[in-house]
Design a protein around this motif. Structure first.
Motif, short mmCIF file in Angstrom:
data_model
loop_
_atom_site.label_atom_id
_atom_site.label_comp_id
_atom_site.label_asym_id
_atom_site.label_seq_id
_atom_site.Cartn_x
_atom_site.Cartn_y
_atom_site.Cartn_z
N GLN A 91 38.26 40.08 48.22
CA GLN A 91 39.08 40.11 49.43
C GLN A 91 38.46 41.04 50.48
N VAL A 92 38.06 42.23 50.05
CA VAL A 92 37.43 43.16 50.99
C VAL A 92 36.10 42.60 51.47
N LEU A 93 35.35 41.96 50.58
CA LEU A 93 34.08 41.35 50.97
C LEU A 93 34.29 40.30 52.05
N SER A 94 35.26 39.42 51.82
CA SER A 94 35.53 38.36 52.79
C SER A 94 36.01 38.93 54.12
N GLU A 95 36.89 39.92 54.07
CA GLU A 95 37.41 40.54 55.29
C GLU A 95 36.30 41.25 56.07
N THR A 96 35.42 41.91 55.33
CA THR A 96 34.30 42.62 55.98
C THR A 96 33.39 41.63 56.69
N LEU A 97 33.04 40.56 56.03
CA LEU A 97 32.19 39.53 56.64
C LEU A 97 32.86 38.93 57.88
#
Length: 227
Positions: A91-97
């Motif tokens: 989730q954090v990975l997707s939000e960061t991207l």
């Protein structure tokens, strides 16, 4: 297991970004000057660009068409990092991207408007685009920039896959020329801008905090990004 990983990533992407930190401060680069002016329609240099587009159109294969029609998103890169996604906070990975791309998009859209180069199929009606074909300005390639963001962030999270990620990112960029929606100069300028954006982003404390949050729960210790 891998199919489940992709499904999780797809669901996370629908949630939308919740990160509020800034990764790319506005006006960090003089992006217009960084890539310089493109070849202008009507010049010999521009004719060379169009010749390449037409040559690739004549020689492209069904496999290439299928490749260039795929979206630039996390699922596109998931087969490379595979089950490594199970060991990070997707989730954090997707939000960061998503947030990085939103922030740099404002910058490169300004550059596109500044140079205002029409797409190949707008100038030449014998160009048959097979990729996403919006009649917006062409230089630099936003898809190329976004591919570099994905490859760079994912390489920072999964350094053992960096070579394969970078290879895919380059293929995505040049696939836009094969698809008839960009000139080679668009891809080259997109590579320059994308890498420059990531240099700025990697200097931001918020980015390092995001990497730590992404790797939370992983067996690996988050390592600092070399400058």
């Amino acid at each position: 297991m891998f199919k489940g990983t992709v499904a999780v990533v797809a669901l996370v992407a629908l949630a939308g970004p919740a990160i509020s930190a800034q990764f790319y401060p506005a006006n960090s680069l003089d992006s217009v000057a960084l890539i310089g002016p493109p070849a202008e329609p009507g010049t010999a240099e521009f004719d060379k660009e169009m010749f390449t587009v037409m040559w690739l159109q004549e020689s492209r294969t069904p496999e290439q068409v299928d490749f260039v029609q795929k979206s630039v998103d996390l699922e596109r890169f998931a087969p490379i990092v595979a089950t490594g996604l199970l060991n990070v906070d997707t989730q954090v990975l997707s939000e960061t991207l998503d947030q990085i791309i939103d922030e740099v998009r404002d910058d490169y859209n300004f550059v596109k408007a500044k140079y205002d180069i029409p797409r190949p199929f707008v100038i030449n009606d014998t160009v048959e685009p097979v990729a996403t074909a919006f009649p917006v300005t062409s230089y630099p390639s936003g898809h190329t920039i976004r591919a570099i963001v994905y490859t760079s962030v994912l390489s920072d999270v999964f350094p053992e896959h960096s070579d394969a990620l970078e290879d895919l990112g380059r293929e995505i960029g040049y696939g836009r020329v094969i698809g008839g929606v960009h000139y080679p100069m668009d891809v080259v300028s997109g590579q320059v801008l994308g890498n420059a954006y990531m240099e700025v982003i990697r200097d931001q404390p918020a980015y390092h905090e995001a990497l730590n949050a992404i790797q939370l729960g992983s067996d690996d210790v988050a390592m600092p990004i070399s400058q």
